[in-house]
Design a protein around this motif. Structure first.
Motif, PDB file in Angstrom:
ATOM      1  N   ASN A   1      -3.884  38.366  64.867  1.00 12.97           N
ATOM      2  CA  ASN A   1      -3.810  37.411  63.756  1.00 12.97           C
ATOM      3  C   ASN A   1      -2.360  37.190  63.330  1.00 12.97           C
ATOM      4  O   ASN A   1      -1.948  36.061  63.051  1.00 12.97           O
ATOM      5  CB  ASN A   1      -4.634  37.907  62.561  1.00 12.97           C
ATOM      6  CG  ASN A   1      -6.124  37.844  62.831  1.00 12.97           C
ATOM      7  OD1 ASN A   1      -6.540  37.378  63.891  1.00 12.97           O
ATOM      8  ND2 ASN A   1      -6.924  38.327  61.896  1.00 12.97           N
ATOM      9  N   ASP A   2      -1.582  38.281  63.281  1.00 16.33           N
ATOM     10  CA  ASP A   2      -0.159  38.151  62.938  1.00 16.33           C
ATOM     11  C   ASP A   2       0.545  37.274  63.977  1.00 16.33           C
ATOM     12  O   ASP A   2       1.340  36.382  63.640  1.00 16.33           O
ATOM     13  CB  ASP A   2       0.538  39.519  62.936  1.00 16.33           C
ATOM     14  CG  ASP A   2      -0.019  40.483  61.905  1.00 16.33           C
ATOM     15  OD1 ASP A   2      -0.698  40.033  60.963  1.00 16.33           O
ATOM     16  OD2 ASP A   2       0.250  41.704  62.050  1.00 16.33           O
ATOM     17  N   ALA A   3       0.274  37.553  65.247  1.00 17.19           N
ATOM     18  CA  ALA A   3       0.921  36.793  66.321  1.00 17.19           C
ATOM     19  C   ALA A   3       0.553  35.310  66.218  1.00 17.19           C
ATOM     20  O   ALA A   3       1.408  34.428  66.387  1.00 17.19           O
ATOM     21  CB  ALA A   3       0.506  37.345  67.677  1.00 17.19           C
ATOM     22  N   LEU A   4      -0.718  35.037  65.912  1.00 16.21           N
ATOM     23  CA  LEU A   4      -1.168  33.640  65.801  1.00 16.21           C
ATOM     24  C   LEU A   4      -0.438  32.915  64.672  1.00 16.21           C
ATOM     25  O   LEU A   4      -0.125  31.727  64.792  1.00 16.21           O
ATOM     26  CB  LEU A   4      -2.685  33.595  65.584  1.00 16.21           C
ATOM     27  CG  LEU A   4      -3.498  33.876  66.862  1.00 16.21           C
ATOM     28  CD1 LEU A   4      -4.933  34.283  66.521  1.00 16.21           C
ATOM     29  CD2 LEU A   4      -3.479  32.657  67.795  1.00 16.21           C
ATOM     30  N   GLU A   5      -0.132  33.624  63.580  1.00 15.17           N
ATOM     31  CA  GLU A   5       0.629  32.981  62.499  1.00 15.17           C
ATOM     32  C   GLU A   5       1.969  32.465  63.025  1.00 15.17           C
ATOM     33  O   GLU A   5       2.397  31.358  62.711  1.00 15.17           O
ATOM     34  CB  GLU A   5       0.877  33.966  61.351  1.00 15.17           C
ATOM     35  CG  GLU A   5      -0.335  34.266  60.496  1.00 15.17           C
ATOM     36  CD  GLU A   5       0.070  34.952  59.181  1.00 15.17           C
ATOM     37  OE1 GLU A   5       0.958  34.441  58.480  1.00 15.17           O
ATOM     38  OE2 GLU A   5      -0.505  36.012  58.878  1.00 15.17           O
TER      39      GLU A   5
ATOM     40  N   VAL B   1       3.322  37.178  74.919  1.00 16.51           N
ATOM     41  CA  VAL B   1       3.448  38.470  74.226  1.00 16.51           C
ATOM     42  C   VAL B   1       4.421  39.387  74.989  1.00 16.51           C
ATOM     43  O   VAL B   1       4.198  39.731  76.148  1.00 16.51           O
ATOM     44  CB  VAL B   1       2.074  39.147  74.053  1.00 16.51           C
ATOM     45  CG1 VAL B   1       2.217  40.456  73.295  1.00 16.51           C
ATOM     46  CG2 VAL B   1       1.111  38.206  73.333  1.00 16.51           C
ATOM     47  N   VAL B   2       5.491  39.762  74.269  1.00  9.96           N
ATOM     48  CA  VAL B   2       6.613  40.472  74.886  1.00  9.96           C
ATOM     49  C   VAL B   2       6.927  41.699  74.025  1.00  9.96           C
ATOM     50  O   VAL B   2       6.844  41.631  72.791  1.00  9.96           O
ATOM     51  CB  VAL B   2       7.839  39.506  74.925  1.00  9.96           C
ATOM     52  CG1 VAL B   2       9.079  40.198  75.438  1.00  9.96           C
ATOM     53  CG2 VAL B   2       7.519  38.252  75.756  1.00  9.96           C
ATOM     54  N   LEU B   3       7.298  42.800  74.659  1.00 10.37           N
ATOM     55  CA  LEU B   3       7.712  43.992  73.894  1.00 10.37           C
ATOM     56  C   LEU B   3       9.145  43.803  73.401  1.00 10.37           C
ATOM     57  O   LEU B   3      10.013  43.375  74.156  1.00 10.37           O
ATOM     58  CB  LEU B   3       7.624  45.250  74.771  1.00 10.37           C
ATOM     59  CG  LEU B   3       6.237  45.632  75.301  1.00 10.37           C
ATOM     60  CD1 LEU B   3       6.332  46.903  76.151  1.00 10.37           C
ATOM     61  CD2 LEU B   3       5.241  45.821  74.165  1.00 10.37           C
ATOM     62  N   ALA B   4       9.400  44.158  72.129  1.00 14.87           N
ATOM     63  CA  ALA B   4      10.715  43.930  71.516  1.00 14.87           C
ATOM     64  C   ALA B   4      11.701  45.051  71.847  1.00 14.87           C
ATOM     65  O   ALA B   4      11.316  46.220  71.998  1.00 14.87           O
ATOM     66  CB  ALA B   4      10.561  43.815  69.995  1.00 14.87           C
TER      67      ALA B   4
ATOM     68  N   GLU C   1      -5.271  39.966  74.258  1.00 12.66           N
ATOM     69  CA  GLU C   1      -6.745  39.774  74.269  1.00 12.66           C
ATOM     70  C   GLU C   1      -7.189  38.985  73.032  1.00 12.66           C
ATOM     71  O   GLU C   1      -8.023  38.084  73.128  1.00 12.66           O
ATOM     72  CB  GLU C   1      -7.440  41.144  74.297  1.00 12.66           C
ATOM     73  CG  GLU C   1      -7.270  41.872  75.625  1.00 12.66           C
ATOM     74  CD  GLU C   1      -7.578  43.373  75.546  1.00 12.66           C
ATOM     75  OE1 GLU C   1      -7.396  44.038  76.583  1.00 12.66           O
ATOM     76  OE2 GLU C   1      -7.981  43.868  74.465  1.00 12.66           O
ATOM     77  N   GLY C   2      -6.602  39.308  71.879  1.00 10.01           N
ATOM     78  CA  GLY C   2      -6.997  38.632  70.642  1.00 10.01           C
ATOM     79  C   GLY C   2      -6.609  37.163  70.628  1.00 10.01           C
ATOM     80  O   GLY C   2      -7.365  36.308  70.142  1.00 10.01           O
ATOM     81  N   ILE C   3      -5.427  36.844  71.159  1.00 14.04           N
ATOM     82  CA  ILE C   3      -4.999  35.428  71.223  1.00 14.04           C
ATOM     83  C   ILE C   3      -5.934  34.665  72.168  1.00 14.04           C
ATOM     84  O   ILE C   3      -6.373  33.544  71.873  1.00 14.04           O
ATOM     85  CB  ILE C   3      -3.533  35.320  71.707  1.00 14.04           C
ATOM     86  CG1 ILE C   3      -2.571  35.904  70.670  1.00 14.04           C
ATOM     87  CG2 ILE C   3      -3.171  33.855  72.002  1.00 14.04           C
ATOM     88  CD1 ILE C   3      -1.121  36.009  71.150  1.00 14.04           C
ATOM     89  N   THR C   4      -6.269  35.295  73.304  1.00 10.40           N
ATOM     90  CA  THR C   4      -7.165  34.653  74.273  1.00 10.40           C
ATOM     91  C   THR C   4      -8.521  34.365  73.617  1.00 10.40           C
ATOM     92  O   THR C   4      -9.050  33.239  73.733  1.00 10.40           O
ATOM     93  CB  THR C   4      -7.371  35.576  75.500  1.00 10.40           C
ATOM     94  OG1 THR C   4      -6.095  35.969  75.993  1.00 10.40           O
ATOM     95  CG2 THR C   4      -8.153  34.873  76.601  1.00 10.40           C
TER      96      THR C   4
END
Ligand SMILES: Cc1cc2nc3c(=O)[nH]c(=O)nc-3n(C[C@H](O)[C@H](O)[C@H](O)COP(=O)(O)O)c2cc1C
Length: 304
Positions: free
Chosen positions: A253-257, A21-24, A284-287
């Motif tokens: 959830n968006d990141a997981l997609e 997870v990286v800031l754009a 945290e959510g991905i973990t």
């Protein structure tokens, strides 16, 4: 509990990130602006605002307009220039326990190469992200990123100017993004990131004028996510280099997609402008997702 489970670390060429997870670029300034609002040590990395050879003032206002589920921006790549960045901004970033990726831009190929050379000499930079959505001044103003050959030329010039990992950031404003992705991969890019903003506009019906000072702007935010996801899916299946997914990611959830589509990492843009702590919540959510489903590593999230 096994402390290495789940393993969120990822590698992008020779770049190692503690999590994906990286800031754009353009949505987190040079980092320090968000210093009091989030813990950078929790993030995989930060991509700083696009840097040019000389400082730029940017476009006339208004520069931002909200749209349904999105944001139109025409900042015009305002930035302090590479020398001031290295002198005044990089030292703060070096104190953060996260990867520092510098987004670079230019009007000519030589400018990209010159900036990359300066970053190669500077200490504290982990990778370069090349913004090819800029007008190619020498070839009539069409963006480098809309021409696979021009995109490859920029990639080659940057690669030969630096030993840092080079991520080429692709524009969605093309008919076939995989053609540009393949071209920059052949030219030596270590990875591609996508998507940059989609070209759009809005009109103020009271003033009867375009809402943005620049007339056109780049659309970002949740409105573009399905388009971005489709392009990431296609690109992952078209090239052998890592793909970083960007576009409207607002929660885990968006990141997981995007990770399921095969992205090795994700960048969070507009959502940080809405809630600065979004990216930390996404880690945290991905973990939690990986723990609850017994997924050992990020690459195991990918589906066919
Ligand atoms: C205000 C603003 C400024 C941006 N500036 C840059 C930039 O300097 N360089 C770049 O490559 N992308 C820039 N972008 C594009 C974002 O990095 C990202 O690719 C895009 O906004 C899509 O992601 P999002 O929907 O999560 O915001 C900018 C976006 C916004 C909203």
């Amino acid at each position: 509990m096994n402390r290495n489970f789940p393993d969120l670390s990822v590698t992008i060429g020779s770049l190692s990130l503690k999590n994906p997870v990286v800031l754009a670029s353009g949505t987190c300034g040079y980092g320090a602006e968000l210093g009091d609002l989030l813990d950078f040590g929790c993030l995989g990395g930060i991509v700083v605002k696009g840097i040019s050879l000389e400082p730029r003032a940017g476009n006339p206002p208004p520069r931002l307009v909200e749209t349904p589920c999105g944001l139109l921006n025409a900042i015009g790549l305002e930035n302090v220039g590479i020398d001031a960045f290295i002198r005044d901004k990089l030292p703060w970033l070096m104190g953060m326990d996260t990867a520092v990726i510098v987004n670079i831009l230019g009007d000519e190929i030589g400018e990209y190469a010159e900036i990359a050379r300066k970053l190669d000499d500077a200490k504290g930079v982990d990778a370069v992200e090349v913004n090819i959505s800029c007008p190619n001044v020498k070839s009539g103003g069409a963006a480098f990123g809309t021409d696979p050959w021009a995109a490859a030329d920029v990639t080659r010039a940057v690669k030969s100017a630096t030993s840092l990992p080079v991520i080429v950031k692709l524009s969605p404003n093309v008919t076939d993004i995989t053609a540009v992705a393949k071209s920059v991969a052949e030219a030596g890019a270590d990875a591609v990131s996508l998507i940059n903003t989609l070209l759009g506009m809005s009109i103020d019906i009271d003033t009867r004028r375009p809402s943005l000072g620049n007339v056109f702007g780049g659309l970002s935010g949740p409105a573009i996510r399905p388009v971005a996801l489709r392009m990431v899916w296609q690109t992952v299946r078209a090239v052998d280099i890592p793909v970083v997914g960007i576009g409207g990611i607002s929660d885990a959830n968006d990141a997981l997609e995007f990770l399921m589509a095969g992205a090795c990492a994700v960048e969070i843009g507009t959502a940080t402008l809405v809630r600065p702590g979004t990216a930390v919540g996404i880690v945290e959510g991905i973990t939690a997702h990986m723990e609850s489903r017994g997924v050992p590593a990020i690459k195991d999230l990918r589906i066919d």
